[in-house]
Write an enzyme that holds these catalytic residues in place. Structure first.
Site, mmCIF file in Angstrom:
data_model
loop_
_atom_site.group_PDB
_atom_site.id
_atom_site.type_symbol
_atom_site.label_atom_id
_atom_site.label_comp_id
_atom_site.label_asym_id
_atom_site.label_seq_id
_atom_site.Cartn_x
_atom_site.Cartn_y
_atom_site.Cartn_z
ATOM 1 N N ARG A 117 -33.214 28.384 13.625
ATOM 2 C CA ARG A 117 -33.019 29.684 14.266
ATOM 3 C C ARG A 117 -31.957 30.535 13.563
ATOM 4 N NH1 ARG A 117 -34.361 30.893 19.619
ATOM 5 N NH2 ARG A 117 -35.846 29.457 20.547
ATOM 6 N N HIS A 146 -57.486 52.237 -7.012
ATOM 7 C CA HIS A 146 -56.993 53.450 -6.358
ATOM 8 C C HIS A 146 -55.477 53.581 -6.456
ATOM 9 C CE1 HIS A 146 -60.927 54.444 -4.780
ATOM 10 N NE2 HIS A 146 -61.056 53.191 -4.356
ATOM 11 N N LYS A 193 -36.319 31.364 12.126
ATOM 12 C CA LYS A 193 -37.662 31.015 12.572
ATOM 13 C C LYS A 193 -38.134 31.851 13.751
ATOM 14 C CE LYS A 193 -41.289 28.295 12.448
ATOM 15 N NZ LYS A 193 -42.178 28.306 11.279
#
Length: 607
Positions: free
Chosen positions: A27, A502, A602
């Site tokens: 985390r 393109h 995460k």
């Protein structure tokens, strides 16, 4: 985004806090710290950088105490350093925080005027001093916290301890997830069940706006109106063994190699291989009655949505809009009646996706979620949940979560197409049969790991890499580019192959590797033509295809990886694996931190 743990224990808790932080380091890993009540006073140890730095400091400066909190940080306010690391504290209170306090500047100015001295650049320290101010005014810890919470704007999950209170902890959440764990004479707080798994299997997820007062023997939960409430007590099946590396060098590699198994586990939950029928759980609404689908997610999950758009529109013949959650919620998009919104999140806690879900709910949409955590906030707020069975995914770069999301989306496509009458029983059986082959074919693809590792050496020194694909391979080109950026820090872009002429073809020269995702499908000849245009301008092509596709291009590519021949319907699940492996090996060659790449975390629980 940050990881939070809190323990009221029977023994000294410092080692248990650090062990839980190891499980939460996915985390955030900019800094880490713990605080305990030691001889009645607040004591802290903090360190910049990875958790190992905190561990080393604790070896030299032990921390005692049976009640404590811990934090591993993903920086929001303030650079990553020890001063900005959590826990933040005064002599009276210490806390850890996940989220963002939006009105912290106004609160900070008020507190400075009252004589408080703040040392850090964080929004969190403002909250510590705000609670401290109420404590100085004579309020109890519970009343001081309640008063402070009423003044906060933003998203947060909090764990709070107080000097002189050896068996007291307060947790609170608004927007960011937080769970209570119940033990035998012990009590816990954690960002998720993974952090608490070795400590207890009995979990309570706080609802949005809840705050809770914990002691060693009991807990009381209050809602946002300060009314005492009861929340469901759940049993989690997670174990401490679930997050080991299993002998692999990195979690990411382990999770890539787990894909044949977890795709199979997910298929077994939705598909009967004998009857070749998809069986979904009770959805609470009729798939045939849905007139429009809105798919919402972030990051890799967004690319799963883009893939599913092709499936839903071509097979189920239903119009689909796909949007990035952080953009969707601010567009105030008009959503059609009789529509359904499908939200996808590995953690089930992604704050932007959760906010988008709530907007769709306000527009009277049916809400269906695909999550890996059935107890998560997104799951709890959905009409129906389709779970992925990926198991814990610790590597920050999503791998098995992505392919299990695709697996569920493929099953949902088949079910919706059959309900709408756009496919008959034989066609449903054919598509289900193609899906049931995926785990075995995925295992075959892993046999190309050594070849992909060799190709990685030819790409690792590039400054720019392009990924091309058409149809369902276009989202895979986007995902491949994202994986490379995330873990190797090489600039990469994914393009629809037909769009090269393109504009992007101007980027092509002999220094630019071009990874082409090109299974044999109805677009293979057009894809090969686009590749020829690239090679004519000196592009170094790495061609991912099957035997037929490889024969179309001949030996012109710099490298060709020949993958199993499968039904075009299932190629996204399989071709995801080589682009993951390629990114992984390039990152290893470059020496980056594969599992914990810089600046990332995460579970994104802040806007």
């Amino acid at each position: 985004m940050c990881g939070i743990i809190g323990i009221i224990g029977k023994d000294h808790v410092a080692n248990h806090l650090v062990d839980a932080l190891r499980r939460l380091e996915y985390r955030g890993y900019d800094s880490a710290g713990i605080a305990t009540i030691q001889n009645g006073a607040i004591a802290r140890r903090r360190a910049e950088g990875k958790l190992a730095n905190l561990d080393a400091r604790l070896c030299d400066e032990a921390l005692l105490g049976t009640t404590g909190i811990g934090h591993t940080r993903w920086a929001t306010h303030g650079v990553p350093n020890e001063v900005n690391a959590h826990p933040h504290s005064t002599d009276r209170v210490a806390l850890v925080h996940n989220g963002i306090i939006e009105n912290f500047m106004e609160l900070r100015a008020e507190l400075v005027e009252l004589g408080h001295v703040l040392a850090s650049d964080t929004d969190t320290e403002v909250l510590v001093h705000l609670i401290d101010r109420y404590l100085q005014d004579g309020l109890s810890p519970q009343d001081a916290t309640s008063a402070a919470l009423k003044r906060l704007e933003g998203a947060f999950a909090l764990g709070i301890i107080f000097a002189g209170e050896t068996k007291l902890m307060i947790g609170a959440r608004r927007g960011s997830p937080l769970a209570i764990g119940i033990g035998d004479g012990e009590m816990y707080l954690g960002s998720d069940a993974i952090a608490l798994a070795p400590l207890t299997k009995t979990i309570i997820y706080l609802d949005d706006g809840d705050w809770a007062v914990l002691t060693d023997a009991d807990y009381i939960i209050y809602d946002k109106t300060n009314q005492e409430v009861a929340r469901e007590v759940r049993q989690t099946g997670l174990t401490g063994a679930a997050i080991g590396k299993g002998g692999y060098r990195h979690f990411m590699l382990k999770e890539i190699y787990e894909q044949p198994q977890v795709i199979g586990d997910t298929l077994h939950s939705y598909v009967n291989p004998v009857t070749r029928v998809v069986s979904l759980p009770e959805l609470g609404f009729d798939l045939a009655a849905v007139t429009h689908l809105t798919l919402i997610a972030c990051g890799t999950s967004y690319y799963a949505c883009l893939t599913a758009k092709y499936w839903f529109e071509t097979i189920a013949r239903i119009p689909v809009e796909v949007d990035i959650a952080s953009e969707f919620r601010y567009r105030l998009a008009p959503l059609p009646p009789d529509g359904a919104t499908l939200v996808i999140s590995q953690s089930g806690e992604t704050i932007d996706t959760l906010a988008a879900l709530r907007y769709a709910r306000s527009q009277d949409q049916k809400i269906l979620s695909i999550v890996n955590v059935p107890e998560s906030a997104i799951a709890r707020e959905s009409d129906s949940v389709l779970q992925t069975y990926a198991g814990p995914e610790i590597g920050v770069a999503s791998t098995k979560a992505f392919t299990t999301q695709l697996t569920v989306l493929a099953c949902l496509t088949i079910a919706m197409a059959h309900a709408r009458g756009t496919i008959d029983d034989p066609e449903r059986g054919r598509l289900v049969g193609a899906l049931t082959e995926v785990p075995a074919r995925a295992a075959e693809i892993l046999n190309h790991d050594e070849q992909l590792a060799q190709i990685a050496h030819d790409i690792a020194e590039a400054r720019d890499v392009l990924y091309l694909g058409r149809g369902t391979s276009y989202p895979l080109a986007l995902e491949g580019a994202l994986k490379l950026k995330e873990i190797s820090y090489i600039h990469a872009e994914g393009y629809a192959a037909g769009e090269m002429k393109h504009g992007p073809i101007a980027l092509i020269d002999e220094t630019v590797p071009v990874v082409v995702v090109a299974p044999t499908d109805n677009l293979i000849d057009k894809t090969v033509s686009n590749v020829q245009e690239v090679m004519a301008r000196g592009g170094r092509v790495i061609f991912l295809s099957d035997v037929v596709g490889a024969s179309r291009l001949g030996s012109a590519a710099e490298a060709t990886v020949t993958l199993p021949s499968v039904d075009p319907f299932v190629t996204p699940l399989l071709y995801a694996i080589p682009v993951q492996l390629l990114a992984y090996h390039i990152a290893v060659i470059k020496g980056t931190d594969v599992d914990q790449p810089r600046n990332l975390a995460k579970s994104v629980t802040v806007e």
